[in-house]
Design a protein around this motif. Structure first.
Motif, PDB file in Angstrom:
ATOM      1  N   UNK A  96      43.026  45.381  50.864  1.00 38.88           N
ATOM      2  CA  UNK A  96      41.367  43.910  51.390  1.00 38.88           C
ATOM      3  C   UNK A  96      42.667  43.703  51.936  1.00 38.88           C
ATOM      4  N   UNK A  97      41.738  42.794  53.079  1.00 36.07           N
ATOM      5  CA  UNK A  97      42.812  42.030  53.701  1.00 36.07           C
ATOM      6  C   UNK A  97      42.914  40.442  52.966  1.00 36.07           C
ATOM      7  N   UNK A  98      43.320  40.239  52.931  1.00 41.00           N
ATOM      8  CA  UNK A  98      43.177  39.010  52.194  1.00 41.00           C
ATOM      9  C   UNK A  98      43.586  38.704  50.332  1.00 41.00           C
ATOM     10  N   UNK A  99      44.864  38.034  49.684  1.00 40.12           N
ATOM     11  CA  UNK A  99      44.406  37.810  48.107  1.00 40.12           C
ATOM     12  C   UNK A  99      43.448  37.386  47.763  1.00 40.12           C
ATOM     13  N   UNK A 100      42.916  36.626  48.935  1.00 44.77           N
ATOM     14  CA  UNK A 100      41.288  35.895  47.687  1.00 44.77           C
ATOM     15  C   UNK A 100      40.846  37.232  47.423  1.00 44.77           C
ATOM     16  N   UNK A 101      40.152  37.803  48.447  1.00 45.55           N
ATOM     17  CA  UNK A 101      39.114  38.849  48.469  1.00 45.55           C
ATOM     18  C   UNK A 101      39.780  40.328  46.904  1.00 45.55           C
TER      19      UNK A 101
END
Length: 377
Positions: A96-101
């Motif tokens: 994933x590109x971000x921790x949020x994802x």
């Protein structure tokens, strides 16, 4: 009562339906000339639970499909077939590109785990964790680990199903089939036999559905999407039980325990039924895979595969009774999720033939939207 069943299209939907119907003692004939079949040219990732698609009927099919694989493989094993090369569960890593994802994945898993127990454990992986699971992978991004993520080898699955169908008394006719009408009745014609009759007919030929129904006056909303992939192989990769890697983009990295790693596949909407290997496109796939697997250039491509998937204009699944043809059903438009939802749909149609009931909600799958009988002859 034994029924005479015909199925046009020996891919994953048609072959699964034929297997279960032959298993129940029906007379089954599969017409499959095999050109461009998506299932044979694919390796499927069975990890549908984290898609951002909001199409509820589609999600119903893929989530049920993922659960159904356990029964499917057990049935084949009970019938004496080795499924080790077909379906393997060694987890899936979604980069994933971000921790949020990643957190979104964790939230989705919690919400869906009760209905889909096959998900298994879901957790966040750091960049260091990823290489622990598959040493060939390098990533600067976090990832989500899905314990229940699996993979399917399309070629191995179809070979096994076709063998099982014939062992159970079914026939596979390797010829191109056409639909014809006489005195209001539909029959199948092939080069060697002018007229094949049937009690029930399933049309599951992928993009070929248009060519089957248009001569009868139907307008069909199906188009072809070309998919290409390539295969690497090394003896050091045998029985490593590595997980599937799903990075951003279309270069999924799919290791099998026979030492193969499959890279792909592409989603080409402008190629129609072109089945030529495009070296430039494979080069792009390799460039994309190199971002995550730097050693990809150290290995020769041992095989390239091309197939065509079927899509409707809105990427929804087409399933149901063909308008004005009470004993003819069609399944198409599964796209790149066909290896996930296809067996479930094939099994459901077999169940319908057997019991006159299935778990497919007609209202959720309005086939009239995709097959119009206004000009039917």
């Amino acid at each position: 009562m034994v029924k005479k069943i015909a199925i046009i299209g020996g891919g994953i939907v048609g072959s699964t339906a034929a297997y279960y119907l032959a298993r129940s003692g029906h007379t089954v004939t599969v017409f499959d000339h095999g050109v461009g079949q998506a299932t044979r040219a694919s390796a499927g990732i069975i990890c549908p639970w984290f898609s951002l698609r909001r199409n509820k009927p589609w999600y119903f099919l893929v989530s049920k499909g993922a659960e159904f694989y356990h029964q499917f493989m057990q049935d084949l094993k009970d019938d004496g077939y080795n499924t080790d090369a077909i379906y393997q569960i060694d987890g899936t890593i979604m980069i994933r590109n971000t921790d949020k994802r990643v957190q979104k994945d964790l939230d989705q898993a919690e919400a869906k785990q009760e209905a889909s127990p096959s998900i298994g454990e879901v957790k966040k992986l750091s960049t260091e964790d990823i290489s622990d699971y598959l040493p060939l992978i390098e990533s600067d991004h976090p990832a989500t680990w899905v314990e229940g993520g699996g993979r399917v080898h399309g070629d191995a699955l179809i070979d096994t199903l076709h063998q099982a169908i014939q062992d159970l008394g079914g026939k596979i006719i390797r010829e191109k089939a056409q639909l014809k009408k006489e005195s209001g009745d539909i029959y199948i014609s092939t080069p060697s036999v002018a007229k094949h009759n049937f009690d029930r007919l399933l049309l599951s030929p992928g993009p070929g559905l248009t060519n089957l129904l248009e001569p009868l006056g139907y307008k069909v909303d199906i188009r072809a999407q070309k998919g290409q992939l390539f295969v690497l192989k090394h003896t050091d990769w045998i029985y490593q039980h590595w997980p599937v890697i799903m990075p951003p983009g279309q270069s999924d990295i799919i290791p099998f325990n026979n030492g193969e790693i499959i890279i792909g596949a592409t989603h080409e909407d402008d190629q129609g039924d072109n089945l030529d290997v495009d070296e430039a496109v494979l080069h792009e796939l390799r460039d994309e895979a190199r971002k995550w697997m730097p050693s990809v250039d150290d290995h020769d491509i041992v095989e390239s595969k091309v197939g065509t998937r079927a899509h409707t204009s809105d990427f929804s699944v087409l399933v149901g009774v063909v308008p004005d043809l009470d004993n003819v059903w069609a399944v198409s438009g599964l796209g790149s999720s066909g290896l996930t939802s296809g067996p479930f749909l094939g099994y459901q149609w077999a169940k319908l033939v057997e019991t006159d009931a299935w778990d497919i909600d007609k209202e959720a799958f309005p086939i009239e939207k995709y097959i119009q009988a206004n000009n039917a002859q």
